[in-house]
Write a protein that holds these residues in place. Structure first.
Motif, short mmCIF file in Angstrom:
data_model
loop_
_atom_site.label_atom_id
_atom_site.label_comp_id
_atom_site.label_asym_id
_atom_site.label_seq_id
_atom_site.Cartn_x
_atom_site.Cartn_y
_atom_site.Cartn_z
N LEU A 186 59.05 81.72 14.78
CA LEU A 186 59.50 82.11 16.11
C LEU A 186 58.50 81.65 17.15
CD1 LEU A 186 61.26 83.93 18.05
CD2 LEU A 186 59.78 85.83 17.34
N PHE A 187 59.00 81.05 18.23
CA PHE A 187 58.12 80.74 19.37
C PHE A 187 58.94 80.68 20.65
CE2 PHE A 187 59.29 76.61 17.54
CZ PHE A 187 59.71 75.88 18.64
N SER A 188 58.24 80.85 21.77
CA SER A 188 58.84 80.73 23.09
C SER A 188 58.28 79.48 23.76
CB SER A 188 58.53 81.96 23.95
OG SER A 188 59.09 83.13 23.41
N THR A 189 59.08 78.88 24.63
CA THR A 189 58.60 77.72 25.38
C THR A 189 58.67 78.00 26.87
OG1 THR A 189 60.80 76.69 25.47
CG2 THR A 189 59.42 76.14 23.58
N GLY A 190 57.65 77.51 27.61
CA GLY A 190 57.70 77.65 29.07
C GLY A 190 56.35 77.90 29.68
N ASP A 191 56.02 77.15 30.72
CA ASP A 191 54.76 77.35 31.44
C ASP A 191 54.74 78.66 32.21
OD1 ASP A 191 53.72 74.95 30.57
OD2 ASP A 191 54.40 73.82 32.33
N GLU A 192 55.93 79.22 32.47
CA GLU A 192 56.00 80.44 33.27
C GLU A 192 55.72 81.70 32.46
OE1 GLU A 192 60.10 80.08 31.43
OE2 GLU A 192 58.46 78.76 32.07
N LEU A 193 55.57 81.58 31.13
CA LEU A 193 55.45 82.76 30.27
C LEU A 193 54.00 83.21 30.13
CD1 LEU A 193 57.97 81.77 27.45
CD2 LEU A 193 58.38 83.20 29.47
N GLN A 194 53.82 84.52 30.08
CA GLN A 194 52.50 85.10 29.89
C GLN A 194 52.58 86.14 28.77
OE1 GLN A 194 49.46 85.12 29.53
NE2 GLN A 194 48.64 85.30 31.64
N LEU A 195 51.50 86.25 28.00
CA LEU A 195 51.44 87.24 26.93
C LEU A 195 51.50 88.65 27.50
CD1 LEU A 195 48.59 85.69 24.77
CD2 LEU A 195 51.03 85.75 24.19
N ILE A 196 52.17 89.54 26.79
CA ILE A 196 52.23 90.94 27.19
C ILE A 196 50.82 91.52 27.17
CG2 ILE A 196 53.15 93.21 26.55
CD1 ILE A 196 55.52 91.68 25.27
N GLY A 197 50.45 92.20 28.23
CA GLY A 197 49.13 92.80 28.32
C GLY A 197 48.14 91.99 29.13
N GLN A 198 48.50 90.74 29.42
CA GLN A 198 47.63 89.89 30.23
C GLN A 198 48.11 89.92 31.69
OE1 GLN A 198 44.81 88.35 29.01
NE2 GLN A 198 45.34 89.59 27.20
N PRO A 199 47.22 89.75 32.65
CA PRO A 199 47.65 89.76 34.06
C PRO A 199 48.54 88.55 34.37
CG PRO A 199 45.34 89.13 33.88
CD PRO A 199 45.75 89.59 32.52
N LEU A 200 49.55 88.78 35.18
CA LEU A 200 50.46 87.70 35.58
C LEU A 200 49.81 86.84 36.66
CD1 LEU A 200 53.88 89.61 35.80
CD2 LEU A 200 53.16 88.01 34.02
N GLN A 201 49.92 85.53 36.50
CA GLN A 201 49.51 84.59 37.51
C GLN A 201 50.71 84.24 38.38
OE1 GLN A 201 46.21 84.02 37.66
NE2 GLN A 201 46.05 85.32 35.83
N ASP A 202 50.48 83.49 39.45
CA ASP A 202 51.57 83.11 40.34
C ASP A 202 52.69 82.43 39.56
OD1 ASP A 202 50.25 84.10 42.49
OD2 ASP A 202 49.49 82.16 43.21
N GLY A 203 53.92 82.92 39.77
CA GLY A 203 55.09 82.31 39.15
C GLY A 203 55.29 82.64 37.69
#
Length: 414
Positions: A186-203
């Motif tokens: 299983l994997f996800s693709t996308g530059d917009e994705l962030q790991l759960i628990g990490q701070p979100l960056q712009d976009g």
């Protein structure tokens, strides 16, 4: 393959897609023998037959008295010649004209023709007088009455759970042959994705799809190989597919199967395998891909959270059942009720809207919408207990109209 074609002929119905999937895949061939205590959730690789009769001996179904029919008359008083308890059979002599005190589950002596319950017995100083005359076989459970030795108790392809495992334990079965666990990468693709628990960056947004899919895979008993988030880089995506293909029976990706300048998934899959279809005539979930890599099967889920969950539920769930050897999987049941809500819909695709099924004051079942049905509104699943299934060519629905509902099975139940 023109992976970006968008003509209506490319859109498979849900039933066509499911038929294509299930007609192509088989079941993993490897099996293993495991202890019963480790078998919860596993699938039987062979049928299981009973090594003994159940019950293994004739026994009493009641607390009462074992009798011979000829000894019991309306006026007879029968002395008690002995007692039989569960685990403590009566082994003494049983004289004619007497009865035996017997308890539920105790072995019935060979000469016993009936057991009279204690509520139909009057205890006197010199014996027992019975208020009802017995019938032959009354309150005696015969050996093999439940299960005959050699009978099939579980078919191959059965899921082992709280109903099945105690049954096997009651037969003295300590080990069972099961299919090995299905391996799913299983994997996800996308530059917009962030790991759960990490701070979100712009976009950025959190990678909830992979988290949700992993939970469902674990519920289905799969061994999950989690490859994390793969950025929108052709080399990285290719390496992820190569690794997944070499390790798993099934590869599931999230995102990258719709039309977009940075979507490399289609291009790479065209090179690495054969894709059966890319698009479905359902909403949400139109961009769903299925095919075969050199070793593993592949499912590409849409990037939107609701679309990913819906397509997993409707298509990947039965696929995993087939691959795992689970032969008793059934399509979720559907039935008709009236809706108390207006439902917006455009003709053209089969629409799965999230709904709340309930019973009104008149005892009739009815359904209402959870509200906004956007494919990004995952909170609707936490409120819903069913899908409202609106036919492909149906338009908007007024309150009071009949609609088809599909209650969630255990994969989505709260």
């Amino acid at each position: 393959m023109d992976c970006c074609a968008t003509t209506s002929s490319d859109l498979l119905t849900l039933s066509q897609a499911l038929e294509k999937i299930l007609s192509q895949v088989g079941t993993v061939s490897q099996s293993e023998q495991i202890d019963l205590t480790q078998a919860a959730g596993r699938i039987t690789a062979r049928s299981v037959t009973s090594p003994l009769d159940v019950p293994p001996f004739a026994n009493s179904a009641m607390d009462g008295y074992a009798v011979r029919l000829k000894d019991v008359t309306e006026s007879a008083i029968l002395p008690v010649a002995g007692k039989a308890f569960a685990g403590q059979p009566f082994h003494g002599e049983w004289p004619t004209g007497t009865c035996l005190r017997i308890m539920t589950g105790a072995p019935a002596p060979a000469e016993a023709e009936a057991v009279i319950m204690q509520e139909q017995a009057e205890v006197l100083d010199n014996g027992i007088r019975f208020t009802h005359l017995p019938k032959a076989g009354q309150n005696i459970r015969l050996a093999g009455e439940d299960i005959i030795k050699g009978a099939e108790v579980l078919a191959a392809g059965s899921r082992l759970g709280a109903a099945q495992l105690p049954l096997l334990a009651s037969l003295g079965v300590s080990q069972v042959a099961v299919y090995r666990r299905l391996k799913v990468a299983l994997f996800s693709t996308g530059d917009e994705l962030q790991l759960i628990g990490q701070p979100l960056q712009d976009g950025q947004i959190y990678d909830t799809n992979r988290f949700a899919v992993r939970l469902m895979l674990q519920q289905l008993g799969c061994e999950v190989i989690d490859l994390g988030i793969i950025r929108d880089n052709e080399t990285a995506i290719r390496q992820a597919f190569d690794r997944a293909n070499s390790q798993a029976d099934l590869v599931i990706s999230s995102g990258g199967v719709s039309v977009g300048e940075a979507d490399y998934t289609k291009q790479i899959l065209d090179e690495l395998g054969q894709i059966s279809f890319w698009k479905l005539a359902i909403k949400p979930g139109k961009p769903f891909a299925f095919g075969k890599l050199s070793q593993a099967w592949f499912c590409g889920l849409p990037g939107n959270p609701v679309s990913a969950a819906l397509t997993f539920y409707q298509l990947v769930q039965p696929l995993i059942a087939k691959l795992s050897g689970y032969t008793q999987w059934q399509k979720p049941r559907q039935f008709r009720v009236k809706t108390t809500s207006k439902l917006k819909k455009t003709p053209g695709r089969l629409d799965f809207q999230r709904g709340i099924l309930s019973t009104n004051a008149q005892g009739e079942m009815e359904v209402c919408t959870t509200g906004h049905q956007g494919s990004h509104v995952f909170s609707s699943f936490s409120q819903a207990n069913c899908f409202i299934v609106l036919e492909q060519e149906r338009g908007s629905v007024a309150a009071g109209e009949w609609v088809t509902v599909e209650p969630f099975n255990s994969l989505l139940e709260s």
